[in-house]
Design a protein around this motif. Structure first.
Motif, mmCIF file in Angstrom:
data_model
loop_
_atom_site.group_PDB
_atom_site.id
_atom_site.type_symbol
_atom_site.label_atom_id
_atom_site.label_comp_id
_atom_site.label_asym_id
_atom_site.label_seq_id
_atom_site.Cartn_x
_atom_site.Cartn_y
_atom_site.Cartn_z
ATOM 1 N N PRO A 1 -5.439 23.686 42.603
ATOM 2 C CA PRO A 1 -6.557 24.575 42.948
ATOM 3 C C PRO A 1 -6.082 26.005 43.118
ATOM 4 N N ALA A 2 -6.908 26.948 42.645
ATOM 5 C CA ALA A 2 -6.571 28.365 42.755
ATOM 6 C C ALA A 2 -6.871 28.874 44.149
ATOM 7 N N PRO A 3 -6.103 29.869 44.617
ATOM 8 C CA PRO A 3 -6.448 30.504 45.885
ATOM 9 C C PRO A 3 -7.876 31.026 45.849
ATOM 10 N N ALA A 4 -8.554 30.923 46.968
ATOM 11 C CA ALA A 4 -9.984 31.243 47.006
ATOM 12 C C ALA A 4 -10.262 32.682 46.599
ATOM 13 N N LYS A 5 -9.348 33.611 46.901
ATOM 14 C CA LYS A 5 -9.605 35.022 46.618
ATOM 15 C C LYS A 5 -9.358 35.386 45.153
ATOM 16 N N LEU A 6 -8.811 34.452 44.388
ATOM 17 C CA LEU A 6 -8.524 34.718 42.995
ATOM 18 C C LEU A 6 -9.543 34.050 42.087
ATOM 19 N N SER A 7 -9.699 34.623 40.913
ATOM 20 C CA SER A 7 -10.498 33.994 39.868
ATOM 21 C C SER A 7 -9.825 34.308 38.545
ATOM 22 N N LEU A 8 -10.087 33.481 37.559
ATOM 23 C CA LEU A 8 -9.506 33.718 36.243
ATOM 24 C C LEU A 8 -9.944 35.073 35.695
ATOM 25 N N ASP A 9 -11.222 35.408 35.850
ATOM 26 C CA ASP A 9 -11.707 36.699 35.365
ATOM 27 C C ASP A 9 -10.950 37.855 36.006
ATOM 28 N N ALA A 10 -10.771 37.778 37.322
ATOM 29 C CA ALA A 10 -10.094 38.867 38.036
ATOM 30 C C ALA A 10 -8.645 39.005 37.585
ATOM 31 N N ILE A 11 -7.973 37.891 37.415
ATOM 32 C CA ILE A 11 -6.570 37.918 37.010
ATOM 33 C C ILE A 11 -6.428 38.525 35.611
ATOM 34 N N LEU A 12 -7.232 38.043 34.673
ATOM 35 C CA LEU A 12 -7.113 38.538 33.297
ATOM 36 C C LEU A 12 -7.562 39.989 33.180
ATOM 37 N N ASP A 13 -8.612 40.366 33.893
ATOM 38 C CA ASP A 13 -9.050 41.761 33.865
ATOM 39 C C ASP A 13 -7.948 42.683 34.383
ATOM 40 N N GLU A 14 -7.299 42.283 35.468
ATOM 41 C CA GLU A 14 -6.240 43.112 36.040
ATOM 42 C C GLU A 14 -5.018 43.139 35.131
ATOM 43 N N ALA A 15 -4.706 42.013 34.514
ATOM 44 C CA ALA A 15 -3.568 41.959 33.598
ATOM 45 C C ALA A 15 -3.800 42.849 32.381
ATOM 46 N N ILE A 16 -5.010 42.844 31.852
ATOM 47 C CA ILE A 16 -5.325 43.677 30.692
ATOM 48 C C ILE A 16 -5.324 45.157 31.068
ATOM 49 N N GLU A 17 -5.792 45.469 32.269
ATOM 50 C CA GLU A 17 -5.753 46.860 32.731
ATOM 51 C C GLU A 17 -4.311 47.320 32.910
#
Length: 211
Positions: free
Chosen positions: A22-38
């Motif tokens: 399970p992923a940490p509650a404060k994280l989401s796949l969208d948030a991770i990928l958006d930040e990685a692309i930025e």
């Protein structure tokens, strides 16, 4: 439609990095990928590390790793997300020629906006299912205009190869010298048109390969 199985782009990207834990509650796949692309856009591919990304997201690196899996899976998920986004922005067209032209221009504009995008794509170690679904995503648009699947795949890959190669020169170590005598924008416009004209000639000579 000729498209990758029963998964939408977002669903497929989610599957590629797995969800065994399970992923940490404060994280989401969208948030991770958006930040990685930025991070890729602003600082380049070399800066995209699990530690850097965790710092930007305000989490511990082990927590991020549990969410994404190894960095190779993060990189492939980034590439899939960018590619799916580009295809969605291209959308539908009234002819295969116009779609292929829009596809090439979208790839080129993305390279301009994210200079290390070509490096990202060329350094990604895709799994067989990932590679298959990416090619099917792109080829499906041409199949909708009556192009046979194998030819549609060759057409889309030829445009991708052209853009990746030209981008490598435009952003490579000799770019400054080349730009003194060359206009990469003009080269792109002319060559994309020639490439599409070449496919039109091939289709006219061998219409049986269109469905």
């Amino acid at each position: 439609m000729y498209i990758g199985g029963d998964a939408t782009g977002k669903e497929y990207v989610a599957r590629t990095i797995g969800d065994a834990m399970p992923a940490p509650a404060k994280l989401s796949l969208d948030a991770i990928l958006d930040e990685a692309i930025e991070l890729l856009r602003t600082e380049g591919l070399d800066a995209v590390t699990m530690r850097q990304l965790a710092e930007r997201l305000g989490v511990e690196a082990p927590s991020l790793y549990r969410h994404t899996g190894p960095k190779t899976r993060l990189i492939s998920a980034m590439t899939l997300r960018l590619f799916r986004r580009q295809l969605d922005e291209v959308g539908e067209s009234d002819s295969w020629r116009n779609w292929l032209d829009s596809f090439g221009r979208k790839l080129w504009s993305t390279q301009a906006a994210i200079p290390d995008c070509a490096r990202l794509v060329l350094s990604t170690d895709f799994t067989d299912p990932e590679l298959k679904v990416m090619t099917q995503w792109a080829a499906s648009a041409l199949c909708n205009h009556g192009i046979e699947p194998d030819r549609a795949l060759a057409m889309t890959l030829s445009v991708q190869a052209f853009v990746l190669g030209l981008s490598g020169l435009a952003d490579g170590p000799n770019a400054a010298q080349l730009r003194q005598t060359l206009s990469f924008g003009s080269i792109f416009d002319t060559t994309l048109g020639v490439l599409i004209d070449g496919w039109a000639t091939r289709i006219a000579q061998d219409p049986a390969a269109s469905c």
